[in-house]
Motif scaffolding. Structure first.
Motif, mmCIF file in Angstrom:
data_model
loop_
_atom_site.group_PDB
_atom_site.id
_atom_site.type_symbol
_atom_site.label_atom_id
_atom_site.label_comp_id
_atom_site.label_asym_id
_atom_site.label_seq_id
_atom_site.Cartn_x
_atom_site.Cartn_y
_atom_site.Cartn_z
ATOM 1 N N LEU A 58 0.873 -1.201 -0.017
ATOM 2 C CA LEU A 58 -0.178 -0.048 -0.047
ATOM 3 C C LEU A 58 1.051 1.123 -0.028
ATOM 4 O O LEU A 58 0.203 2.061 -0.539
ATOM 5 N N PRO A 59 1.875 1.560 0.600
ATOM 6 C CA PRO A 59 2.919 2.459 0.698
ATOM 7 C C PRO A 59 3.235 2.529 -0.754
ATOM 8 O O PRO A 59 3.763 4.001 -1.158
ATOM 9 N N TYR A 60 3.538 1.503 -1.304
ATOM 10 C CA TYR A 60 4.272 1.916 -2.515
ATOM 11 C C TYR A 60 3.132 2.288 -3.617
ATOM 12 O O TYR A 60 3.513 3.238 -4.400
ATOM 13 N N LEU A 61 2.009 1.870 -3.168
ATOM 14 C CA LEU A 61 0.484 2.769 -4.690
ATOM 15 C C LEU A 61 0.438 3.934 -4.143
ATOM 16 O O LEU A 61 -0.084 4.709 -4.608
ATOM 17 N N GLY A 62 0.855 4.849 -2.534
ATOM 18 C CA GLY A 62 0.412 5.646 -2.792
ATOM 19 C C GLY A 62 1.650 6.636 -3.268
ATOM 20 O O GLY A 62 0.776 7.901 -4.053
ATOM 21 N N THR A 63 2.936 6.060 -3.084
ATOM 22 C CA THR A 63 3.617 6.974 -3.395
ATOM 23 C C THR A 63 3.313 6.853 -5.595
ATOM 24 O O THR A 63 4.024 7.964 -6.035
ATOM 25 N N ALA A 64 3.019 5.984 -5.696
ATOM 26 C CA ALA A 64 2.602 5.975 -7.117
ATOM 27 C C ALA A 64 1.541 6.333 -7.792
ATOM 28 O O ALA A 64 1.541 7.313 -8.964
ATOM 29 N N LEU A 65 0.812 6.739 -6.678
ATOM 30 C CA LEU A 65 -0.452 7.584 -6.870
ATOM 31 C C LEU A 65 -0.084 9.348 -7.161
ATOM 32 O O LEU A 65 -0.465 9.312 -8.348
ATOM 33 N N ARG A 66 0.470 9.438 -6.258
ATOM 34 C CA ARG A 66 1.265 10.818 -6.957
ATOM 35 C C ARG A 66 2.126 11.448 -8.355
ATOM 36 O O ARG A 66 1.712 12.262 -8.516
ATOM 37 N N LEU A 67 2.568 9.887 -7.214
ATOM 38 C CA LEU A 67 3.607 10.231 -9.613
ATOM 39 C C LEU A 67 2.093 10.310 -11.017
ATOM 40 O O LEU A 67 2.298 11.028 -11.758
ATOM 41 N N ILE A 68 1.120 9.538 -10.920
ATOM 42 C CA ILE A 68 0.855 9.307 -12.125
ATOM 43 C C ILE A 68 -0.180 10.417 -12.177
ATOM 44 O O ILE A 68 -0.507 9.983 -13.484
ATOM 45 N N VAL A 69 -0.924 10.612 -11.263
ATOM 46 C CA VAL A 69 -1.584 11.848 -10.844
ATOM 47 C C VAL A 69 -0.730 12.828 -12.056
ATOM 48 O O VAL A 69 -1.305 13.478 -13.241
ATOM 49 N N SER A 70 0.268 13.243 -11.941
ATOM 50 C CA SER A 70 0.785 14.707 -12.461
ATOM 51 C C SER A 70 1.209 13.569 -14.159
ATOM 52 O O SER A 70 1.236 14.262 -15.096
ATOM 53 N N VAL A 71 1.689 12.663 -13.988
ATOM 54 C CA VAL A 71 1.510 12.680 -15.351
ATOM 55 C C VAL A 71 0.819 12.453 -16.182
ATOM 56 O O VAL A 71 0.012 12.234 -17.637
ATOM 57 N N ALA A 72 -0.429 11.292 -15.579
ATOM 58 C CA ALA A 72 -1.505 11.456 -16.079
ATOM 59 C C ALA A 72 -1.475 13.007 -16.973
ATOM 60 O O ALA A 72 -2.674 13.419 -18.073
#
Lengths: 245, 254
Positions: free
Chosen positions: A161-175
């Motif tokens: 889950l923490p790794y997914l939290g980081t992923a979430l922050r990254l993918i929002v700007s990429v998206a």
């Protein structure tokens, strides 16, 4: 104060050196931005861009989590696929644009671009997370005769889950970046297309205003992602420590 | 031997599957892989290489190099001293979230079409991950190490180098992110405003329905991205050999 300084410097630069017809000064851009904010056109474009972002993100998250778990849970599968994943990851997803333009309409392509780029980030974060799972915790869960599903729910998932939290922050700007690229390159309806068309018709003030607002949208999405991450991980040590400090 | 089998097994199967499945393809948009490979040789091992690949690579290299310099130096200053940090904070926060492709039309108006614009697009887009990571890394410099250095009255220069070295793993993380971004911006800027380069050529092939040629271009960009990522990994591993995360098992963490 830093902001005020930068704004003044920009104003002077735009007026005296670069020439207002090429680089409109802030005093012209801000009113234009406010005017856009009250108009309907800006909001429909923003809505379309955000819709592409949202749909792409959901696809990427669901597919990425499923694929990540499927690949990461079986060591043989992970070993066999790792070279292929390493090859595919650095391939920029925008190379797909010319190919996809031939078969899909631009709206679908934009969503697909968002989904593909974010998918890789999610998959890799899940894989890193799975590598981080505590062996002792897994063995303990086994000793307590927890089933496979229960082990995933109680041991694996909280680690990932923490790794997914980081992923979430990254993918929002990429998206957001890719949804805008879809508009810029292919003219998919939305903010990117609006910016491009105001550039083509020479309305540079309007374009600067749109870019200014796009940055605001970026800030909003980033804050949202941080909030979601904190919600998701409210039980996690790092978040709790942050709350105390 | 076994590791090599694992590494090459699936890619070989996938390529073979593509080759076989597409061999009899009559779909115009999905030509046989055989045709694509032939087109690859015809298109890229010819004058096109000089006229389109070289300019792209040159822009990419120059833009990325400028981004590195323009990211590390201010990043260091911002991370090291509180006053510049306070002054630039909100502005940096804004530019960090502003999607880089949006800068293309802005620069088109401000600078015009030309190599300079593409360079600036790459630089301006790729500089943020480097700058922010440098600032963060410098800020997190080891306090004890610094105080020791001060106690031993090491010269100022040495102390700065100490900080920079401590921040280098994070600088590399930013540089890696920036590399991927540079490739994307190179291709997008060429798709939108160029008369040569990889992005331009691929779009040109697509518009003139030269489908196998277009596919070969897509493959080339993909291979380029992969090759550069591998090269970067190599450089990083050498440069950070002293670092804990690299001496033991290589575990990447966000």
């Amino acid at each position: 104060m830093g902001l005020a300084g930068a704004a003044t410097a920009y104003e002077i630069l735009a007026r005296l050196i670069l020439g207002p017809e090429h680089v409109p000064p802030l005093s012209a851009v801000v009113p234009e931005a406010l005017r856009l904010l009250t108009g309907e056109r800006f909001w429909t474009a923003t809505g379309r861009t955000l819709a592409a972002v949202a749909v792409g993100l959901v696809i990427a998250l669901v597919a990425g989590i499923l694929a990540g778990f499927a690949l990461g849970s079986v060591p043989q599968v992970r070993r066999a696929t790792s070279s292929t994943l390493d090859f595919l990851r650095p391939v920029p997803s925008i190379v797909l644009i010319p190919v996809l333009v031939l078969v899909l309409d631009v709206r679908q392509i934009t969503v697909l671009l968002v989904a593909v780029s974010c998918f890789w980030i999610v998959v890799f974060q899940v894989l890193y997370g799975l590598r981080d799972v505590d062996r002792v915790a897994v063995e303990t869960a086994r000793a307590f005769r927890l089933g496979r599903l229960a082990r995933i729910v109680h041991v694996t998932w909280p680690t990932v889950l923490p790794y997914l939290g980081t992923a979430l922050r990254l993918i929002v700007s990429v998206a957001l970046a890719l949804a805008l690229t879809g508009g810029l390159v292919m003219g998919a309806a939305g903010l990117g297309e609006m910016i491009w068309s105001s550039q083509e018709s020479g309305e540079s003030t309007g374009m600067y205003a749109l870019v200014l607002l796009t940055g605001g949208l970026g800030i909003g999405l980033d804050q949202l992602a941080r909030l979601a991450e904190r919600r998701l991980l409210h039980w996690h040590v790092a978040t709790r420590r942050e709350a105390v400090a | 031997m076994k590791a090599l089998g694992y590494a090459l097994g699936l890619p070989a199967v996938l390529v073979a599957a593509w080759w076989v499945a597409s061999d009899g393809s009559t779909n115009v948009f999905l030509p046989p892989l055989r045709t694509i490979v032939e087109a690859f040789g015809d298109v890229w091992f010819s004058d096109t290489f000089v006229s389109d690949v070289v300019p792209s690579l040159w822009r990419l290299a120059a833009g990325y190099a400028i981004a590195l310099a323009a990211g590390v130096v201010p990043g260091f200053v911002i991370g090291r001293w509180a006053v510049p940090r306070a002054l630039t904070g909100p502005l940096l926060a804004y530019f960090r979230v502003l999607p880089a492709p949006v800068l293309i039309p802005v620069l088109l108006v401000a600078v015009g079409i030309g190599d300079a614009t593409k360079l600036i697009v790459i630089t301006v887009g790729a500089v943020w991950p480097i700058l922010l990571n440098t600032a963060d890394g410098v800020r997190a410099a080891d306090e004890v190490g610094l105080e020791t250095a001060a106690a031993y009255r090491l010269p100022r220069r040495t102390r700065h180098l100490l900080v920079l070295r401590g921040a280098s793993p994070q600088i590399f993380a930013g540089a890696r992110q920036a590399l991927g971004l540079s490739i994307i911006l190179m291709v997008v800027s060429e798709m939108l405003m160029s008369t040569d380069g990889l992005g331009f050529t691929v779009v040109q092939f697509q518009r003139s329905f030269a489908i196998p040629q277009m596919w070969s271009g897509v493959l080339l960009i993909g291979l380029l991205g992969f090759g550069l990522a591998k090269l970067f990994e190599l450089v990083e591993r050498r440069a950070l050999r002293w670092h804990r995360g690299h001496t033991g098992q290589l575990t990447e963490r966000p």
